[in-house]
Design an enzyme around this catalytic site. Structure first.
Site: not given
Length: 334
Positions: A56, A130, A209-210, A212-214
């Site tokens: 990251y 990862h 991403s719970p 959905g990435r927004g």
């Protein structure tokens, strides 16, 4: 904040954690001062599960977390990851020039030492592979990770985006505390086999991403809201041909949210928490306001009928488009 256990014999951590990737990478510009405030606010609210990775920002995210973690070490359950490399800059996701996956024993040891140095700590609480190179036996990788545990550099080990068969093979070498997988109302692949495998083996399923990435928050309504350097601009689910269909799926989430007096994001997180005590969502944000909204999801109760409506409105496979571009999809499920 309610707590849940990391694996059968691991410590209890906040049921909702904090994904830190977006503070340094992928979702537009950085604001390190606001990100630092968000990290401290998370700890103040009892959110002690902080998730990062060496890739990251090519190490920048670990360096960002370092001062906060060191100042409040006893309050933090710290997770980081290794396995994504770049021949030019040291770290990179598949799909970027020079990037490749390295799950070798040698790299596991080198990467761990580098993460410890950037974070400025003596021990990582949860160390993940990862991504996995299928040419490297998982027994080799996990053997090296077990060595890091024996050396006191790592407390628990985890895997990310692997197959159930790989999880079983790894667990036979050394107990795996957690598997990190994308899991949300938009991405329910884990329900086919992985979730049951985790329950059988006593492994936590950390859901990234719970929301959905927004997409599940209702905040994104068009591609025009995405900055040029926002990773989502190149993601299939945000493509013009898929976005309208995916936004339509959120209608039922909003309807249920209105019934319970919550936001769409809180409702999506409450649904995820209801899927089992082994599920630990780690919604990502770099803003205090969104952190506070996410944390409040732990207090949202959905009844059986509401859960059933969400299940029916967003069944597995309902989202239009793959969750990653094709090169990255090839790194999953090994």
């Amino acid at each position: 904040m309610i707590s849940r256990r990391v694996g059968a014999n691991g410590p209890e951590v906040s049921a909702i954690g904090l994904g830190c990737m977006g503070m340094s990478f992928a979702y537009g510009g950085r604001d390190d001062a606001e990100s630092t405030r968000t990290l401290h606010r998370a700890l103040d609210l009892g959110v002690n599960h902080l998730d990062t990775a060496d890739v990251y920002g090519a190490g920048a995210n670990e360096r960002l977390l370092g001062p906060v973690v060191r100042a409040r070490r006893e309050e933090v359950f710290l997770a980081t990851k290794f396995g994504n490399r770049n021949r030019g800059e040291g770290y990179g996701f598949t799909g970027t020039p020079g990037a490749y996956v390295d799950s070798s024993a040698d790299w596991a040891r080198q990467a761990c030492d580098a993460s410890l140095s950037r974070l400025g700590v003596d021990t990582i609480d949860l160390y993940y592979l990862h991504r996995r190179d299928p040419q490297t036996p998982i027994e080799e990788t996990v053997g090296a990770m077990a060595g890091l545990v024996a050396a006191g550099k790592v407390r628990l080990i985890g895997l990310s985006e692997v197959s159930p068969a790989t999880l079983r093979a790894a667990h036979a070498v050394h107990p795996v505390a957690a598997v990190q997988m994308e899991y949300s109302l938009f991405t329910r692949d884990v329900e086919a086999e992985m979730l049951a495998t985790c329950r059988e083996l006593g492994v936590a399923l950390v859901a990234y991403s719970p929301v959905g990435r927004g997409l599940l928050t209702g905040a994104i309504t068009s591609r025009g809201q995405l900055a040029a350097d926002d990773w989502r601009a190149g993601a299939p689910r945000f493509a013009e041909s898929n976005l309208a269909a995916n936004l339509k799926l959120v209608d039922e989430v909003r309807a249920v949210a209105a019934e319970v007096g919550a936001t769409a994001a809180q409702t999506a997180l409450a649904w995820l928490l209801a899927q089992g005590d082994e599920v630990l969502p780690i919604p990502g944000t770099k803003r205090v306001r969104w952190l506070e909204e996410n944390v409040a999801a732990a207090e949202v109760h959905l009844d059986a009928a509401q859960l059933g409506r969400l299940d029916a409105a967003l069944p597995p496979g309902a989202a239009a488009g793959e969750r990653y571009p094709t090169p990255a999809m090839r790194t999953l499920g090994h």
